[in-house]
Design a protein around this motif. Structure first.
Motif, PDB file in Angstrom:
ATOM      1  N   VAL A  63      18.154  26.693 -12.272  1.00  0.00           N
ATOM      2  CA  VAL A  63      18.966  27.900 -12.387  1.00  0.00           C
ATOM      3  C   VAL A  63      20.116  27.567 -13.333  1.00  0.00           C
ATOM      4  N   GLY A  64      20.175  28.254 -14.444  1.00  0.00           N
ATOM      5  CA  GLY A  64      21.266  28.065 -15.399  1.00  0.00           C
ATOM      6  C   GLY A  64      22.220  29.238 -15.329  1.00  0.00           C
ATOM      7  N   VAL A  65      23.506  28.949 -15.441  1.00  0.00           N
ATOM      8  CA  VAL A  65      24.525  29.991 -15.415  1.00  0.00           C
ATOM      9  C   VAL A  65      25.396  29.800 -16.652  1.00  0.00           C
ATOM     10  N   ILE A  66      25.445  30.812 -17.512  1.00  0.00           N
ATOM     11  CA  ILE A  66      26.113  30.643 -18.800  1.00  0.00           C
ATOM     12  C   ILE A  66      26.816  31.935 -19.204  1.00  0.00           C
ATOM     13  N   PRO A  67      27.995  31.837 -19.800  1.00  0.00           N
ATOM     14  CA  PRO A  67      28.687  33.036 -20.283  1.00  0.00           C
ATOM     15  C   PRO A  67      28.024  33.593 -21.548  1.00  0.00           C
ATOM     16  N   HIS A  68      28.167  34.910 -21.738  1.00  0.00           N
ATOM     17  CA  HIS A  68      27.631  35.575 -22.940  1.00  0.00           C
ATOM     18  C   HIS A  68      28.016  34.850 -24.218  1.00  0.00           C
ATOM     19  N   SER A  69      29.266  34.414 -24.304  1.00  0.00           N
ATOM     20  CA  SER A  69      29.751  33.799 -25.545  1.00  0.00           C
ATOM     21  C   SER A  69      28.962  32.559 -25.924  1.00  0.00           C
ATOM     22  N   MET A  70      28.441  31.854 -24.934  1.00  0.00           N
ATOM     23  CA  MET A  70      27.658  30.655 -25.219  1.00  0.00           C
ATOM     24  C   MET A  70      26.198  30.990 -25.513  1.00  0.00           C
ATOM     25  N   VAL A  71      25.704  32.064 -24.926  1.00  0.00           N
ATOM     26  CA  VAL A  71      24.352  32.517 -25.250  1.00  0.00           C
ATOM     27  C   VAL A  71      24.319  32.925 -26.719  1.00  0.00           C
ATOM     28  N   GLU A  72      25.354  33.655 -27.126  1.00  0.00           N
ATOM     29  CA  GLU A  72      25.429  34.160 -28.499  1.00  0.00           C
ATOM     30  C   GLU A  72      25.487  33.033 -29.520  1.00  0.00           C
ATOM     31  N   ARG A  73      25.977  31.864 -29.125  1.00  0.00           N
ATOM     32  CA  ARG A  73      26.019  30.709 -30.030  1.00  0.00           C
ATOM     33  C   ARG A  73      24.713  29.916 -29.976  1.00  0.00           C
ATOM     34  N   GLU A  74      23.729  30.462 -29.271  1.00  0.00           N
ATOM     35  CA  GLU A  74      22.404  29.869 -29.130  1.00  0.00           C
ATOM     36  C   GLU A  74      22.425  28.551 -28.355  1.00  0.00           C
ATOM     37  N   TRP A  75      23.304  28.464 -27.356  1.00  0.00           N
ATOM     38  CA  TRP A  75      23.394  27.279 -26.521  1.00  0.00           C
ATOM     39  C   TRP A  75      22.566  27.395 -25.248  1.00  0.00           C
ATOM     40  N   ALA A  76      22.072  28.600 -24.951  1.00  0.00           N
ATOM     41  CA  ALA A  76      21.429  28.837 -23.658  1.00  0.00           C
ATOM     42  C   ALA A  76      20.100  28.108 -23.521  1.00  0.00           C
ATOM     43  N   ASP A  77      19.852  27.640 -22.304  1.00  0.00           N
ATOM     44  CA  ASP A  77      18.587  27.003 -21.934  1.00  0.00           C
ATOM     45  C   ASP A  77      17.635  28.101 -21.469  1.00  0.00           C
ATOM     46  N   HIS A  78      16.946  28.713 -22.410  1.00  0.00           N
ATOM     47  CA  HIS A  78      16.052  29.826 -22.096  1.00  0.00           C
ATOM     48  C   HIS A  78      14.809  29.389 -21.329  1.00  0.00           C
ATOM     49  N   ASP A  79      14.613  28.083 -21.168  1.00  0.00           N
ATOM     50  CA  ASP A  79      13.497  27.576 -20.373  1.00  0.00           C
ATOM     51  C   ASP A  79      13.821  27.531 -18.885  1.00  0.00           C
ATOM     52  N   SER A  80      15.065  27.831 -18.518  1.00  0.00           N
ATOM     53  CA  SER A  80      15.447  27.856 -17.101  1.00  0.00           C
ATOM     54  C   SER A  80      14.548  28.825 -16.346  1.00  0.00           C
ATOM     55  N   ASP A  81      14.244  28.485 -15.107  1.00  0.00           N
ATOM     56  CA  ASP A  81      13.475  29.409 -14.272  1.00  0.00           C
ATOM     57  C   ASP A  81      14.263  30.690 -14.023  1.00  0.00           C
ATOM     58  N   GLU A  82      15.575  30.546 -13.949  1.00  0.00           N
ATOM     59  CA  GLU A  82      16.458  31.692 -13.794  1.00  0.00           C
ATOM     60  C   GLU A  82      17.692  31.417 -14.640  1.00  0.00           C
ATOM     61  N   LEU A  83      17.984  32.301 -15.573  1.00  0.00           N
ATOM     62  CA  LEU A  83      19.168  32.168 -16.421  1.00  0.00           C
ATOM     63  C   LEU A  83      20.087  33.343 -16.128  1.00  0.00           C
ATOM     64  N   LEU A  84      21.224  33.043 -15.517  1.00  0.00           N
ATOM     65  CA  LEU A  84      22.206  34.064 -15.156  1.00  0.00           C
ATOM     66  C   LEU A  84      23.288  34.074 -16.226  1.00  0.00           C
ATOM     67  N   VAL A  85      23.564  35.246 -16.779  1.00  0.00           N
ATOM     68  CA  VAL A  85      24.541  35.373 -17.854  1.00  0.00           C
ATOM     69  C   VAL A  85      25.755  36.113 -17.318  1.00  0.00           C
ATOM     70  N   THR A  86      26.930  35.500 -17.495  1.00  0.00           N
ATOM     71  CA  THR A  86      28.183  36.071 -16.994  1.00  0.00           C
ATOM     72  C   THR A  86      29.079  36.503 -18.154  1.00  0.00           C
ATOM     73  N   ASP A  87      30.120  37.230 -17.817  1.00  0.00           N
ATOM     74  CA  ASP A  87      31.094  37.638 -18.828  1.00  0.00           C
ATOM     75  C   ASP A  87      32.123  36.548 -19.092  1.00  0.00           C
ATOM     76  N   THR A  88      32.480  35.798 -18.049  1.00  0.00           N
ATOM     77  CA  THR A  88      33.555  34.825 -18.193  1.00  0.00           C
ATOM     78  C   THR A  88      33.170  33.471 -17.597  1.00  0.00           C
ATOM     79  N   MET A  89      33.951  32.460 -17.948  1.00  0.00           N
ATOM     80  CA  MET A  89      33.757  31.128 -17.373  1.00  0.00           C
ATOM     81  C   MET A  89      34.061  31.143 -15.866  1.00  0.00           C
ATOM     82  N   ARG A  90      35.032  31.919 -15.448  1.00  0.00           N
ATOM     83  CA  ARG A  90      35.357  31.985 -14.018  1.00  0.00           C
ATOM     84  C   ARG A  90      34.204  32.557 -13.216  1.00  0.00           C
ATOM     85  N   GLU A  91      33.550  33.587 -13.766  1.00  0.00           N
ATOM     86  CA  GLU A  91      32.370  34.141 -13.105  1.00  0.00           C
ATOM     87  C   GLU A  91      31.248  33.111 -13.084  1.00  0.00           C
ATOM     88  N   ARG A  92      31.115  32.353 -14.168  1.00  0.00           N
ATOM     89  CA  ARG A  92      30.095  31.308 -14.245  1.00  0.00           C
ATOM     90  C   ARG A  92      30.265  30.313 -13.103  1.00  0.00           C
TER      91      ARG A  92
END
Length: 182
Positions: A63-92
């Motif tokens: 389970v990966g949890v990542i803020p939108h800003s990091m997804v947009e920089r192409e840092w996200a692990d899209h191979d995660s079984d579950e990728l949760l995208v948040t608005d902020t680091m605090r939500e992450r």
């Protein structure tokens, strides 16, 4: 019954020592070998990517949890079984905490320390009873721990807070400490 889940905090930037990448891989493999789920910061680079890839290679759910800003920089692990995208680091951090039964911190920098301190201090305040483990085989955090012991000596930190952090030097001991918690 839900699977036991371990949240791992670690470095996500490039240029990390191969020895530390191997440590992350060993931890991911160890989580998988126990049939546990990995919760991570949702990045595919560096130690964060290494722990997730190794966990998946061993059959663990990730389970990966990542803020939108990091997804947009192409840092996200899209191979995660579950990728949760948040608005902020605090939500992450709140989602990572909510999905975890235990926490392991590997060597890292500012962000890793910030995550460790938040989880550790919440445990010391009895806001959760989850194990908080520092896996530090090479003494990366030795100075920080010495400073914290000085804060205890000076009366700024209760001695019990230090007892709330389990410091280990190997993957097996770290995972055993995770399993011992509630």
């Amino acid at each position: 019954m839900t699977e036991f889940a371990v949240c791992v905090y670690c470095a996500s930037h490039e240029g990390i020592s191969p020895k530390l990448l191997t440590l992350a891989e060993e931890l991911g493999a160890g989580i998988a070998a126990r049939g546990w789920t990995l919760v991570s910061g949702g990045g595919r680079r560096s130690m964060m990517g290494a722990v997730a890839k190794a966990a998946r290679a061993g059959g663990a759910r990730t389970v990966g949890v990542i803020p939108h800003s990091m997804v947009e920089r192409e840092w996200a692990d899209h191979d995660s079984d579950e990728l949760l995208v948040t608005d902020t680091m605090r939500e992450r951090k709140a989602l990572m905490d909510a999905h975890a039964d235990a926490f392991v911190t590997l060597p890292g920098g500012l962000g890793t320390c910030e995550e460790l301190f938040e989880t550790w201090s919440a445990g010391a305040l009895d806001l959760h009873a989850k194990p908080v483990v520092l896996l530090d085989p090479e003494g990366h955090y030795a100075g920080l721990l010495a400073w914290m012991r000085g804060l205890v000596d000076d009366g700024f930190v209760r001695a019990g807070a230090m007892d709330r952090l389990v410091v280990t030097g190997d993957v097996t001991s770290a995972l055993d400490a995770c399993a011992g918690g509630s």
